[in-house]
Design an enzyme around this catalytic site. Structure first.
Site, PDB file in Angstrom:
ATOM      1  N   VAL A   6      79.962  14.102  65.801  1.00  0.00           N
ATOM      2  CA  VAL A   6      78.590  14.250  65.285  1.00  0.00           C
ATOM      3  C   VAL A   6      77.728  15.013  66.299  1.00  0.00           C
ATOM      4  CG1 VAL A   6      76.517  13.016  64.545  1.00  0.00           C
ATOM      5  CG2 VAL A   6      78.780  12.147  63.906  1.00  0.00           C
ATOM      6  N   TYR A   7      77.926  14.688  67.580  1.00  0.00           N
ATOM      7  CA  TYR A   7      77.180  15.347  68.657  1.00  0.00           C
ATOM      8  C   TYR A   7      77.451  16.850  68.678  1.00  0.00           C
ATOM      9  CZ  TYR A   7      76.166  16.772  73.484  1.00  0.00           C
ATOM     10  OH  TYR A   7      75.710  17.434  74.596  1.00  0.00           O
ATOM     11  N   LEU A   8      78.725  17.237  68.642  1.00  0.00           N
ATOM     12  CA  LEU A   8      79.064  18.665  68.690  1.00  0.00           C
ATOM     13  C   LEU A   8      78.533  19.400  67.463  1.00  0.00           C
ATOM     14  CD1 LEU A   8      82.718  18.576  70.072  1.00  0.00           C
ATOM     15  CD2 LEU A   8      80.621  19.178  71.303  1.00  0.00           C
TER      16      LEU A   8
ATOM     17  N   LYS B 252      74.632  19.689  67.924  1.00  0.00           N
ATOM     18  CA  LYS B 252      74.326  20.752  68.875  1.00  0.00           C
ATOM     19  C   LYS B 252      74.565  22.128  68.250  1.00  0.00           C
ATOM     20  CE  LYS B 252      72.985  19.166  72.957  1.00  0.00           C
ATOM     21  NZ  LYS B 252      71.649  19.544  73.484  1.00  0.00           N
TER      22      LYS B 252
END
Length: 218
Positions: free
Chosen positions: A128-130, A133
């Protein structure tokens, strides 16, 4: 220069604030909690109390008025869940960029992550983070009103900086001390010829100023 930094109490941001204030720039750091203010003042920065997860574009733009550059260095942090990857790493990043456009701030530098990709698949928090971003980077890179540079560091460490880096469109994976990330950010803010570039950063053999100059205009 007057430079406004989102995520002003972050580990990279505090290092950057010290570098910028030491060279004579006027620095403001956006923070969510008033008790963080003393750390910013100690770093030579003016604390600005504002929650980027609830603020409007107009509210953020008001704090960006008159700035020569904006740096997005905020992050939900390693202990946060998927929800805050969306609200901070994506939504706040988009909000800050839109506010810079609204305030007429042209120079814009964003701290992203190696591997950031709006099309990244997977359901784990890091996936989810990648994706978050990557979506933020895609939004920033589509804003013609900004002279943007996106920096994607490798694995962050608290080792003492060496001042020697590898800065390229593609570096491959590797570690990089936060000290050196801050040093590269300070140089990028001052180098508008890097506008339009998304750059990966790891430790290497080139002095920071040389590394930035070598990619400028490419």
């Amino acid at each position: 220069m007057r430079i406004v930094i989102a995520g002003g109490h972050g580990q990279i941001a505090l290092r950057l604030e010290r570098l910028l204030s030491a060279r004579g720039d006027e620095v403001a750091g956006i923070i969510r909690r008033a008790e963080q203010g003393d750390d910013l003042r100690e770093a030579g920065a003016e604390p600005v109390l504002l929650d980027l997860e609830s603020a409007s574009v107009e509210e953020v733009a008001a704090h960006l008025q008159g700035a020569d550059a904006a740096v997005f260095a905020a992050g939900a942090g390693p202990g946060s869940g998927a929800g805050r990857k969306e609200t901070v790493d994506k939504d706040a990043a988009i909000l800050f960029a839109d506010a810079a456009v609204r305030a007429g701030v042209r120079r814009y530098v964003a701290v992203s992550s190696m591997g950031a990709d709006a099309g990244h698949e997977g359901r784990e928090v890091f996936d989810v983070y990648l994706r978050a971003k990557g979506e933020a980077d895609r939004h920033v890179s589509g804003l013609d009103a900004l002279a943007w540079t996106i920096l994607r560091p490798g694995m962050l460490t608290n080792d003492a900086g060496t001042g020697l880096v590898r800065l390229e469109a593609r570096t491959g994976r590797g570690p990089i001390p936060r000290d050196d990330v801050a040093a590269v950010l300070a140089e990028l803010v001052d180098t508008p010829a890097t506008a339009g570039l998304t750059l990966e950063l790891i430790s290497g053999s080139a002095p920071v100023a040389v590394a930035v100059k070598s990619v400028a205009g490419n």
